[in-house]
Enzyme design. Structure first.
Site, PDB file in Angstrom:
ATOM      1  N   SER A  10       0.844  -1.198   0.000  1.00  0.00           N
ATOM      2  CA  SER A  10       0.000   0.000   0.000  1.00  0.00           C
ATOM      3  C   SER A  10       0.878   1.247   0.000  1.00  0.00           C
ATOM      4  O   SER A  10       1.647   1.493   0.938  1.00  0.00           O
ATOM      5  CB  SER A  10      -0.902   0.007   1.238  1.00  0.00           C
ATOM      6  OG  SER A  10      -1.593   1.235   1.284  1.00  0.00           O
ATOM      7  N   HIS A  33      -1.097  -1.180  -4.399  1.00  0.00           N
ATOM      8  CA  HIS A  33      -2.375  -0.711  -3.840  1.00  0.00           C
ATOM      9  C   HIS A  33      -2.311   0.801  -3.608  1.00  0.00           C
ATOM     10  O   HIS A  33      -1.426   1.293  -2.902  1.00  0.00           O
ATOM     11  CB  HIS A  33      -2.618  -1.454  -2.527  1.00  0.00           C
ATOM     12  CG  HIS A  33      -3.950  -1.232  -1.915  1.00  0.00           C
ATOM     13  ND1 HIS A  33      -5.072  -1.936  -2.293  1.00  0.00           N
ATOM     14  CD2 HIS A  33      -4.361  -0.383  -0.944  1.00  0.00           C
ATOM     15  CE1 HIS A  33      -6.107  -1.544  -1.569  1.00  0.00           C
ATOM     16  NE2 HIS A  33      -5.697  -0.585  -0.741  1.00  0.00           N
ATOM     17  N   ASP A  35      -4.412   4.039  -2.281  1.00  0.00           N
ATOM     18  CA  ASP A  35      -5.562   4.464  -1.484  1.00  0.00           C
ATOM     19  C   ASP A  35      -5.982   5.876  -1.852  1.00  0.00           C
ATOM     20  O   ASP A  35      -5.240   6.833  -1.630  1.00  0.00           O
ATOM     21  CB  ASP A  35      -5.213   4.423   0.006  1.00  0.00           C
ATOM     22  CG  ASP A  35      -5.144   3.001   0.539  1.00  0.00           C
ATOM     23  OD1 ASP A  35      -5.983   2.175   0.142  1.00  0.00           O
ATOM     24  OD2 ASP A  35      -4.240   2.727   1.357  1.00  0.00           O
ATOM     25  N   MET A  37      -8.499   8.735  -0.894  1.00  0.00           N
ATOM     26  CA  MET A  37      -9.391   9.140   0.218  1.00  0.00           C
ATOM     27  C   MET A  37      -9.815  10.586   0.006  1.00  0.00           C
ATOM     28  O   MET A  37      -8.996  11.422  -0.386  1.00  0.00           O
ATOM     29  CB  MET A  37      -8.652   9.021   1.547  1.00  0.00           C
ATOM     30  CG  MET A  37      -8.071   7.650   1.835  1.00  0.00           C
ATOM     31  SD  MET A  37      -7.376   7.594   3.489  1.00  0.00           S
ATOM     32  CE  MET A  37      -6.519   6.014   3.435  1.00  0.00           C
ATOM     33  N   HIS A  66      -8.011   1.677  -4.505  1.00  0.00           N
ATOM     34  CA  HIS A  66      -9.014   1.504  -3.446  1.00  0.00           C
ATOM     35  C   HIS A  66      -9.628   2.868  -3.173  1.00  0.00           C
ATOM     36  O   HIS A  66      -9.003   3.731  -2.552  1.00  0.00           O
ATOM     37  CB  HIS A  66      -8.306   0.937  -2.198  1.00  0.00           C
ATOM     38  CG  HIS A  66      -9.190   0.789  -1.002  1.00  0.00           C
ATOM     39  ND1 HIS A  66      -8.677   0.553   0.256  1.00  0.00           N
ATOM     40  CD2 HIS A  66     -10.534   0.823  -0.858  1.00  0.00           C
ATOM     41  CE1 HIS A  66      -9.679   0.463   1.120  1.00  0.00           C
ATOM     42  NE2 HIS A  66     -10.812   0.630   0.476  1.00  0.00           N
ATOM     43  N   MET A  68     -11.777   5.207  -1.317  1.00  0.00           N
ATOM     44  CA  MET A  68     -12.508   5.461  -0.064  1.00  0.00           C
ATOM     45  C   MET A  68     -13.120   6.844  -0.217  1.00  0.00           C
ATOM     46  O   MET A  68     -12.657   7.831   0.374  1.00  0.00           O
ATOM     47  CB  MET A  68     -11.544   5.377   1.118  1.00  0.00           C
ATOM     48  CG  MET A  68     -11.191   3.945   1.478  1.00  0.00           C
ATOM     49  SD  MET A  68      -9.709   3.816   2.472  1.00  0.00           S
ATOM     50  CE  MET A  68      -8.478   3.747   1.179  1.00  0.00           C
ATOM     51  N   MET A 137     -12.056  -5.220   4.505  1.00  0.00           N
ATOM     52  CA  MET A 137     -11.238  -4.329   5.333  1.00  0.00           C
ATOM     53  C   MET A 137     -11.039  -4.963   6.715  1.00  0.00           C
ATOM     54  O   MET A 137     -12.006  -5.325   7.386  1.00  0.00           O
ATOM     55  CB  MET A 137     -11.912  -2.952   5.488  1.00  0.00           C
ATOM     56  CG  MET A 137     -11.902  -2.108   4.235  1.00  0.00           C
ATOM     57  SD  MET A 137     -10.260  -1.848   3.515  1.00  0.00           S
ATOM     58  CE  MET A 137      -9.430  -0.930   4.809  1.00  0.00           C
ATOM     59  N   ASP A 175      -7.196  -6.074   3.665  1.00  0.00           N
ATOM     60  CA  ASP A 175      -6.463  -4.812   3.765  1.00  0.00           C
ATOM     61  C   ASP A 175      -6.544  -4.247   5.175  1.00  0.00           C
ATOM     62  O   ASP A 175      -7.637  -3.958   5.662  1.00  0.00           O
ATOM     63  CB  ASP A 175      -7.080  -3.813   2.769  1.00  0.00           C
ATOM     64  CG  ASP A 175      -6.363  -2.472   2.753  1.00  0.00           C
ATOM     65  OD1 ASP A 175      -5.292  -2.349   3.362  1.00  0.00           O
ATOM     66  OD2 ASP A 175      -6.894  -1.556   2.104  1.00  0.00           O
TER      67      ASP A 175
HETATM   68  O1  5SP Z   1      -6.797   1.319   3.082  1.00  0.00           O
HETATM   69  C1  5SP Z   1      -6.007   1.330   3.991  1.00  0.00           C
HETATM   70  C2  5SP Z   1      -6.306   2.104   5.208  1.00  0.00           C
HETATM   71  O2  5SP Z   1      -7.531   2.713   5.033  1.00  0.00           O
HETATM   72  C3  5SP Z   1      -4.821   0.462   3.885  1.00  0.00           C
HETATM   73  O3  5SP Z   1      -4.468   0.200   2.545  1.00  0.00           O
HETATM   74  C4  5SP Z   1      -3.603   0.830   4.673  1.00  0.00           C
HETATM   75  O4  5SP Z   1      -2.719   1.576   3.908  1.00  0.00           O
HETATM   76  C5  5SP Z   1      -2.922  -0.430   5.110  1.00  0.00           C
HETATM   77  O5  5SP Z   1      -1.843  -0.094   5.902  1.00  0.00           O
HETATM   78  P1  5SP Z   1      -1.254  -1.127   6.978  1.00  0.00           P
HETATM   79  O6  5SP Z   1      -2.376  -1.423   7.928  1.00  0.00           O
HETATM   80  O7  5SP Z   1      -0.825  -2.332   6.215  1.00  0.00           O
HETATM   81  O8  5SP Z   1      -0.126  -0.365   7.584  1.00  0.00           O
END
Ligand code: 5SP
Length: 226
Positions: A10, A33, A35, A37, A66, A68, A137, A175
């Protein structure tokens, strides 16, 4: 479905000032991955389509977006058209998840659906027939570095069973809080694809961390070979 464990670092845990180098540091990963947001669906704000378009030009690793965000029905398609490999939206945010999946696939992407830790799968089993990936999640979405919520593994087992019995045909992805201490229980429960942020980017050698997680998942999994 996949026949080997997929590891998706990520980028949320990477250094945002050096994203190109940080992608190269995980060149052995299966998916990357990203994210997205919006500070509305989740309390955090990260990056959007212009940055993802640039990332896509700078790497050959399939990008797993992903989202969000609120209103994915409108915004998700742009990520598919830009060339993201998989585009995941939250079932809690999507107004018409079936139409969304069809639009994403028509634009050439895999369609992903994500559920927060407290969201059950049962009401969405028909919807999931239209999807290529299910992102379970294992932390509340919004931030990296949180602790793994073990309870979500019941949903992973439920999804795995539906895949094994032919009711669903999708990659089961997890995740949040995935690291050397948690990946085996996730693999045993039936995960195919493991997102890991801090466990990869917090390691001295991110590529070695990817390889170690993949090997650990492969050893622990009944449905995936190493
Ligand atoms: O989507 C998310 C958090 O919302 C994840 O993708 C985090 O980035 C995962 O991070 P770790 O928990 O592996 O540090």
């Amino acid at each position: 479905m996949s026949n080997h464990p997929l590891i998706a670092p990520s980028l949320l845990s990477a250094d945002f000032a050096r994203l190109s180098d940080e992608m190269s540091a995980v060149s052995d990963s299966d998916w990357l991955h990203v994210d997205v947001m919006d500070a509305h669906f989740v309390p955090n704000l990260t990056l959007g389509l212009p940055v993802v378009q640039s990332l896509l030009k700078a790497t050959d690793i399939p990008i797993d977006c992903h989202l969000m965000i609120e209103n994915p029905d409108h915004w998700a398609i742009g990520y598919a058209e830009a060339g993201a490999y998989n585009v995941t939206s939250h079932v809690e945010a999507a107004e018409d998840p079936v139409a969304l999946a069809k639009n994403l696939r028509a634009a050439g992407a895999k369609a992903g659906l994500s559920v927060k830790p407290g969201t059950p799968l049962q009401p969405y089993l028909d919807v999931l027939k239209h999807y290529d990936t299910l992102l379970v999640m294992s932390v509340e979405p919004g931030f990296g570095g949180q602790s793994f919520i073990t309870d979500v593994l019941s949903k992973v087992r439920e999804a795995r069973k539906l895949v094994e019995t032919g009711h669903l045909n999708l990659v089961v992805e997890i995740d949040g809080g995935i690291n050397a201490d948690t990946i085996e229980q996730a693999a045993e429960a039936g995960v195919d694809c493991f997102v890991a942020g801090s466990a990869v980017y917090g390691a001295e050698d991110p590529n070695k961390a990817v390889e170690a997680l993949r090997a650990q998942a492969g050893r622990a999994s009944a449905h995936l070979g190493v």
